[in-house]
Write a protein that holds these residues in place. Structure first.
Motif, PDB file in Angstrom:
ATOM      1  N   LEU A 125      85.435  91.501 -48.802  1.00  0.00           N
ATOM      2  CA  LEU A 125      85.517  90.867 -50.119  1.00  0.00           C
ATOM      3  C   LEU A 125      86.525  91.543 -51.042  1.00  0.00           C
ATOM      4  CD1 LEU A 125      81.748  90.253 -50.907  1.00  0.00           C
ATOM      5  CD2 LEU A 125      83.445  88.606 -50.115  1.00  0.00           C
ATOM      6  N   PRO A 126      87.282  90.738 -51.808  1.00  0.00           N
ATOM      7  CA  PRO A 126      88.107  91.323 -52.864  1.00  0.00           C
ATOM      8  C   PRO A 126      87.202  91.930 -53.934  1.00  0.00           C
ATOM      9  CG  PRO A 126      88.716  89.034 -52.453  1.00  0.00           C
ATOM     10  CD  PRO A 126      87.450  89.282 -51.713  1.00  0.00           C
ATOM     11  N   GLU A 127      87.702  92.970 -54.636  1.00  0.00           N
ATOM     12  CA  GLU A 127      86.880  93.634 -55.657  1.00  0.00           C
ATOM     13  C   GLU A 127      86.404  92.655 -56.712  1.00  0.00           C
ATOM     14  OE1 GLU A 127      90.101  94.142 -55.446  1.00  0.00           O
ATOM     15  OE2 GLU A 127      90.418  96.099 -54.468  1.00  0.00           O
ATOM     16  N   PHE A 128      87.294  91.717 -57.094  1.00  0.00           N
ATOM     17  CA  PHE A 128      86.919  90.876 -58.219  1.00  0.00           C
ATOM     18  C   PHE A 128      85.782  89.917 -57.872  1.00  0.00           C
ATOM     19  CE2 PHE A 128      90.429  88.524 -56.284  1.00  0.00           C
ATOM     20  CZ  PHE A 128      89.914  87.240 -56.224  1.00  0.00           C
ATOM     21  N   VAL A 129      85.633  89.605 -56.584  1.00  0.00           N
ATOM     22  CA  VAL A 129      84.498  88.766 -56.181  1.00  0.00           C
ATOM     23  C   VAL A 129      83.186  89.523 -56.413  1.00  0.00           C
ATOM     24  CG1 VAL A 129      83.351  87.753 -54.177  1.00  0.00           C
ATOM     25  CG2 VAL A 129      85.778  87.344 -54.559  1.00  0.00           C
ATOM     26  N   ILE A 130      83.176  90.797 -56.010  1.00  0.00           N
ATOM     27  CA  ILE A 130      81.977  91.617 -56.233  1.00  0.00           C
ATOM     28  C   ILE A 130      81.721  91.774 -57.727  1.00  0.00           C
ATOM     29  CG2 ILE A 130      81.020  93.933 -55.928  1.00  0.00           C
ATOM     30  CD1 ILE A 130      82.685  94.021 -53.282  1.00  0.00           C
ATOM     31  N   ALA A 131      82.795  92.015 -58.483  1.00  0.00           N
ATOM     32  CA  ALA A 131      82.642  92.201 -59.929  1.00  0.00           C
ATOM     33  C   ALA A 131      82.073  90.942 -60.582  1.00  0.00           C
ATOM     34  CB  ALA A 131      83.995  92.559 -60.547  1.00  0.00           C
ATOM     35  N   ILE A 132      82.604  89.767 -60.188  1.00  0.00           N
ATOM     36  CA  ILE A 132      82.120  88.510 -60.778  1.00  0.00           C
ATOM     37  C   ILE A 132      80.652  88.291 -60.411  1.00  0.00           C
ATOM     38  CG2 ILE A 132      82.347  85.999 -60.622  1.00  0.00           C
ATOM     39  CD1 ILE A 132      84.480  87.123 -62.351  1.00  0.00           C
ATOM     40  N   ALA A 133      80.299  88.601 -59.157  1.00  0.00           N
ATOM     41  CA  ALA A 133      78.900  88.451 -58.741  1.00  0.00           C
ATOM     42  C   ALA A 133      78.007  89.334 -59.611  1.00  0.00           C
ATOM     43  CB  ALA A 133      78.748  88.814 -57.265  1.00  0.00           C
ATOM     44  N   LEU A 134      78.421  90.561 -59.855  1.00  0.00           N
ATOM     45  CA  LEU A 134      77.620  91.471 -60.693  1.00  0.00           C
ATOM     46  C   LEU A 134      77.538  90.956 -62.129  1.00  0.00           C
ATOM     47  CD1 LEU A 134      78.732  95.034 -59.509  1.00  0.00           C
ATOM     48  CD2 LEU A 134      76.609  93.837 -59.016  1.00  0.00           C
ATOM     49  N   ILE A 135      78.661  90.424 -62.626  1.00  0.00           N
ATOM     50  CA  ILE A 135      78.650  89.902 -63.999  1.00  0.00           C
ATOM     51  C   ILE A 135      77.672  88.737 -64.112  1.00  0.00           C
ATOM     52  CG2 ILE A 135      80.033  88.614 -65.684  1.00  0.00           C
ATOM     53  CD1 ILE A 135      82.395  90.375 -64.975  1.00  0.00           C
ATOM     54  N   SER A 187      95.835  90.387 -46.704  1.00  0.00           N
ATOM     55  CA  SER A 187      96.819  89.570 -47.417  1.00  0.00           C
ATOM     56  C   SER A 187      96.106  88.625 -48.366  1.00  0.00           C
ATOM     57  CB  SER A 187      97.663  88.746 -46.438  1.00  0.00           C
ATOM     58  OG  SER A 187      98.479  89.589 -45.675  1.00  0.00           O
ATOM     59  N   ILE A 188      95.036  87.996 -47.869  1.00  0.00           N
ATOM     60  CA  ILE A 188      94.292  87.068 -48.718  1.00  0.00           C
ATOM     61  C   ILE A 188      93.711  87.811 -49.915  1.00  0.00           C
ATOM     62  CG2 ILE A 188      92.308  85.511 -48.824  1.00  0.00           C
ATOM     63  CD1 ILE A 188      92.772  85.014 -45.800  1.00  0.00           C
ATOM     64  N   VAL A 189      93.139  89.016 -49.643  1.00  0.00           N
ATOM     65  CA  VAL A 189      92.537  89.798 -50.726  1.00  0.00           C
ATOM     66  C   VAL A 189      93.588  90.125 -51.800  1.00  0.00           C
ATOM     67  CG1 VAL A 189      91.557  92.054 -51.302  1.00  0.00           C
ATOM     68  CG2 VAL A 189      90.670  90.774 -49.353  1.00  0.00           C
ATOM     69  N   VAL A 190      94.759  90.582 -51.368  1.00  0.00           N
ATOM     70  CA  VAL A 190      95.783  90.969 -52.347  1.00  0.00           C
ATOM     71  C   VAL A 190      96.340  89.746 -53.076  1.00  0.00           C
ATOM     72  CG1 VAL A 190      98.022  92.086 -52.667  1.00  0.00           C
ATOM     73  CG2 VAL A 190      96.387  93.044 -51.074  1.00  0.00           C
ATOM     74  N   MET A 191      96.592  88.660 -52.324  1.00  0.00           N
ATOM     75  CA  MET A 191      97.114  87.437 -52.953  1.00  0.00           C
ATOM     76  C   MET A 191      96.134  86.902 -53.995  1.00  0.00           C
ATOM     77  SD  MET A 191      99.775  85.856 -51.055  1.00  0.00           S
ATOM     78  CE  MET A 191     100.822  86.666 -49.906  1.00  0.00           C
ATOM     79  N   ALA A 192      94.849  86.841 -53.589  1.00  0.00           N
ATOM     80  CA  ALA A 192      93.845  86.341 -54.518  1.00  0.00           C
ATOM     81  C   ALA A 192      93.751  87.261 -55.735  1.00  0.00           C
ATOM     82  CB  ALA A 192      92.489  86.234 -53.824  1.00  0.00           C
ATOM     83  N   GLY A 193      93.872  88.572 -55.498  1.00  0.00           N
ATOM     84  CA  GLY A 193      93.842  89.535 -56.601  1.00  0.00           C
ATOM     85  C   GLY A 193      95.003  89.327 -57.549  1.00  0.00           C
ATOM     86  N   LEU A 194      96.215  89.136 -56.981  1.00  0.00           N
ATOM     87  CA  LEU A 194      97.384  88.886 -57.834  1.00  0.00           C
ATOM     88  C   LEU A 194      97.205  87.604 -58.627  1.00  0.00           C
ATOM     89  CD1 LEU A 194     100.353  89.858 -55.492  1.00  0.00           C
ATOM     90  CD2 LEU A 194      99.799  90.906 -57.677  1.00  0.00           C
ATOM     91  N   ALA A 195      96.691  86.562 -57.949  1.00  0.00           N
ATOM     92  CA  ALA A 195      96.466  85.294 -58.641  1.00  0.00           C
ATOM     93  C   ALA A 195      95.436  85.487 -59.747  1.00  0.00           C
ATOM     94  CB  ALA A 195      95.993  84.230 -57.647  1.00  0.00           C
ATOM     95  N   PHE A 196      94.387  86.249 -59.458  1.00  0.00           N
ATOM     96  CA  PHE A 196      93.359  86.502 -60.461  1.00  0.00           C
ATOM     97  C   PHE A 196      93.960  87.148 -61.704  1.00  0.00           C
ATOM     98  CE2 PHE A 196      90.283  89.253 -62.488  1.00  0.00           C
ATOM     99  CZ  PHE A 196      89.194  88.421 -62.657  1.00  0.00           C
ATOM    100  N   LEU A 197      94.883  88.096 -61.486  1.00  0.00           N
ATOM    101  CA  LEU A 197      95.507  88.795 -62.615  1.00  0.00           C
ATOM    102  C   LEU A 197      96.531  87.912 -63.331  1.00  0.00           C
ATOM    103  CD1 LEU A 197      96.097  92.322 -61.047  1.00  0.00           C
ATOM    104  CD2 LEU A 197      94.306  91.648 -62.633  1.00  0.00           C
ATOM    105  N   ILE A 227      91.063 100.335 -58.937  1.00  0.00           N
ATOM    106  CA  ILE A 227      90.708 100.323 -60.351  1.00  0.00           C
ATOM    107  C   ILE A 227      91.512  99.283 -61.119  1.00  0.00           C
ATOM    108  CG2 ILE A 227      89.832 102.676 -60.584  1.00  0.00           C
ATOM    109  CD1 ILE A 227      92.620 103.460 -61.599  1.00  0.00           C
ATOM    110  N   VAL A 228      92.679  98.883 -60.604  1.00  0.00           N
ATOM    111  CA  VAL A 228      93.530  97.973 -61.376  1.00  0.00           C
ATOM    112  C   VAL A 228      92.775  96.694 -61.724  1.00  0.00           C
ATOM    113  CG1 VAL A 228      95.639  96.608 -61.352  1.00  0.00           C
ATOM    114  CG2 VAL A 228      95.647  98.906 -60.388  1.00  0.00           C
ATOM    115  N   VAL A 229      92.267  96.020 -60.676  1.00  0.00           N
ATOM    116  CA  VAL A 229      91.584  94.750 -60.902  1.00  0.00           C
ATOM    117  C   VAL A 229      90.255  94.976 -61.633  1.00  0.00           C
ATOM    118  CG1 VAL A 229      90.506  92.794 -59.758  1.00  0.00           C
ATOM    119  CG2 VAL A 229      92.687  93.647 -58.934  1.00  0.00           C
ATOM    120  N   VAL A 230      89.524  96.005 -61.214  1.00  0.00           N
ATOM    121  CA  VAL A 230      88.189  96.228 -61.791  1.00  0.00           C
ATOM    122  C   VAL A 230      88.296  96.559 -63.281  1.00  0.00           C
ATOM    123  CG1 VAL A 230      86.170  97.726 -61.701  1.00  0.00           C
ATOM    124  CG2 VAL A 230      87.175  96.882 -59.593  1.00  0.00           C
TER     125      VAL A 230
END
Lengths: 336, 323
Positions: free
Chosen positions: A162-172, B231-241, A275-278
């Motif tokens: 999972l990407p970090e932001f998915v976990i973060a959103i789930a927690l939020i 790649s998906i994780v980083v791409m999705a992260g960049l898109a999120f930002l 930490i960047v995304v989180v």
């Protein structure tokens, strides 16, 4: 009759063979410093050369020749390239890094409080995650193929993807908005103040990072612990009739932690980028959030410095991990 | 004394499979798809692939048009099955339309990363000496940047161009591939049939291409799977930002970010739907890759070591680069 006296062998050894650990630390540090110099050159060239004229890029369509010239002077673009690099590079050590192009404040004054907040976040999350990973890994190994082992294996497989932001959103959703409101969704700490003034704000960012790193440490600890539990010395300890807890905690656990340290180090490395995304999600005033804002505003002095700091953390954390792993496994200290 | 000692026999690596059969990669994929993990992973991947491929053709509304009352975050209704988003656009349409660009980009950057990293790793191990040093030091330098930070650095200069994101993300994937394939090549390039070919005077490039590469198919597949997930994780992260496709076009990563305000009292689905799709996608690719890795290690003939080895290897190779 005459007995040939062999010269004392220690004399013939080179200094680096006598002190393999020091030699390794020095060699790795030198390589690390060289890597960082190259990193700084890449960061500098990337931000100064690639876009054509950075001043023009920052000001965009609204630029007037006078404003471009003023900004060029502020960024030092009117000097030669090597000269520019040298001024910037020495600035990394003296703190004279120029001023932010978006708000005119000094780069160091702006980054310093963020750096401290990020450090708090990384170390709190790293330490909690390591302890939790070791405990959960040992538990899974002790009851190998039990229900906890199976559940943790599947959970780890899922969470590591999972990407970090998915976990973060789930927690939020769970703790801060929709399901319950027990914790703040975004931190209200203004940039420039410190995170420990309001520990409640740290809970969700730390929890997110802990959830991200625990599975890796847990899997490694489990594998190492299984190996230790099946080893001859643990078998011997059992046959001697030692109590079960003594066998586990005194004989197996310390030997299983040694290989896990490497993975813990890698997880601290991950945190430097994680930490960047989180920080951005939770509005946590660290360097990660600062970097995202700087990229949005094309604030080049801030971007340059932040990337170099993160790379430096990366390189030296790597060295530290190797040294600690070496100290934890004595037999590897000699042959390198 | 030392002169009298018997010369140490060169240690013969236990030759397991002299030559990898041509269709081994298909056999590995097939075997992986028959395991429970493989089946689950493949099923999830196919489901998401269907959503992203068919989705854009079956959207009930335009994914960028403002529909309904014009007020943000309408709750799900018969008219708008997943409600509307922050700008009163149909969430279902945006979700159906918002995945394929990222998926194509992730696939492209994975191919780029595996090709560049694979070529670098194989050359470093096979050519040895000077080239090994140059390539692996370059790898160290690239690894000194956290992945996302490296991508942000270039996005900040050139702007969030899609081709740039594909290349930069692919480039940050290459070092991990290079390291894994380098160590695999070191083992293979010592085998007798490679030495025999070399003695015939075949050029290094040809030896690498037709003798070494076919034996690296299984590690390549596992690496490609891991790289695709990241790649998906980083791409999705960049898109999120906010560094992805420009705003009006839908994309799962940015949808989560722009609709966060709807979590309190608004339409939760505007955030939950894209979050679940991204989560399923990465879990699917990771689970299938794990199945492939387990099968691949089993084929190498050490089933009893497979579990421990796999976990240690996966932990070591996947970490650090995730950042």
């Amino acid at each position: 009759m005459a007995v040939a006296v062999a010269p004392p062998p220690a004399r013939s050894l080179r200094w680096s063979q006598q002190h393999p650990l020091f030699a390794l630390v020095i060699r790795r540090t030198l390589v690390g410093l060289l890597t960082l110099v190259i990193v700084s050159i890449i960061v500098f060239l990337a931000t100064e050369v690639l876009p054509g004229n950075a001043a023009y890029a920052i000001l965009g369509k609204t630029s007037t020749p006078a404003r471009v010239r003023a900004l060029e002077q502020q960024l030092g673009l009117d000097r030669g390239l090597v000269d520019q690099y040298w001024v910037w590079f020495t600035g990394l050590f003296t703190g004279h890094l120029g001023t932010s192009t978006s708000n005119g404040l000094g780069v160091w004054a702006q980054i310093e409080p963020r750096l401290i907040d990020s450090a708090v976040l990384v170390f709190v999350a790293g330490i909690i995650g390591s302890v939790l990973g070791i405990v959960l890994g040992a538990m899974a190994a002790l009851r190998k193929d039990g229900w906890f082992d199976h559940i943790s294996a599947v959970a780890a497989l899922g969470i590591t993807a999972l990407p970090e932001f998915v976990i973060a959103i789930a927690l939020i959703i769970l703790f801060a908005t929709t399901v319950s409101h027990v914790l703040p969704a975004v931190s209200l700490i203004p940039p420039g103040s410190y995170a420990w003034n309001d520990p409640k704000m740290l809970v969700l960012p730390v929890a997110t990072l802990v959830i991200v790193i625990v599975p890796y440490i847990q899997r490694m600890m489990r594998a190492a612990m299984i190996e230790a539990l099946e080893s001859d010395y643990v078998e011997m300890a059992r046959l001697k009739g030692l109590k079960a807890w003594r066998v586990v905690f005194v004989h197996a656990l310390p030997n299983a932690i040694a290989p896990t340290i490497q993975v813990i180090g890698l997880n601290f490395l991950y945190l430097a980028g994680g930490i960047v995304v989180v920080e951005y999600i939770f509005n946590f005033p660290g360097i990660g959030q600062g970097l995202v804002y700087a990229v949005t505003n094309r604030d080049i002095p801030i971007i340059q410095f932040t990337v170099v700091i993160l790379a430096a953390f990366y390189v030296f954390m790597n060295i530290l991990t190797d040294v600690i792993a070496l100290l934890a496994t004595p037999r590897r200290r000699i042959a390198r | 004394m030392t002169a009298l000692a018997a010369p140490t026999e060169p240690q013969e690596p236990a030759v397991r499979s002299p030559r990898t059969p041509r269709r081994q990669w298909l056999a590995v994929l097939g075997a992986a798809a028959r395991t429970t993990r493989g089946r689950v992973g493949l099923g999830i991947m196919l489901f998401i692939a269907l959503v992203t491929v068919i989705g854009p053709f079956v959207t009930p509304y335009s994914s960028t048009a403002i529909v309904g009352s014009g007020l943000p975050f309408a709750k799900p209704s018969a008219q708008y099955l997943l409600g509307t988003d922050v700008l009163s656009r149909d969430v279902l349409s945006r979700v159906l339309d918002g995945g394929w660009v990222m998926l194509v980009m992730a696939l492209c950057s994975t191919v780029f990363g595996v090709v560049v990293g694979g070529a670098a790793g194989i050359s470093a191990a096979y050519l040895r000496g000077k080239w090994d040093g140059i390539i692996m030091r370059t790898v160290d330098v690239v690894l000194a940047f956290p992945q996302l930070v490296f991508a942000l650095l270039f996005v900040s200069i050139i702007g969030p161009k899609l081709w740039l994101i594909v290349i930069v993300v692919g480039f940050t994937q290459a070092p991990a591939v290079a390291r894994v394939l380098r160590s695999a090549t070191l083992d293979i390039s010592e085998r007798d049939y490679v030495k025999a070919i070399e003695l015939q005077g075949v050029k290094p490039v040809k030896v690498m291409w037709s003798e070494i590469l076919p034996n690296l198919i299984t590690p390549l597949m596992v690496e490609a799977g891991l790289r695709l997930t990241y790649s998906i994780v980083v791409m999705a992260g960049l898109a999120f930002l906010g560094f992805g496709q420009p705003p009006p076009s839908p994309q799962w990563g940015y949808m989560i970010n722009e609709n966060r305000g709807g979590l309190i009292g608004g339409n939760v689905w505007a955030v939950v739907a894209p979050t679940i799709l991204i989560a399923l996608l990465t879990i699917g690719t990771n689970t299938f890759t794990d199945a492939v890795a387990r099968v691949a290690i089993g084929i190498e003939g050490r089933p009893q070591e497979a579990l421990v080895l796999n976990e240690a290897a996966v932990a070591e190779t996947t970490l650090g680069e995730t950042a």
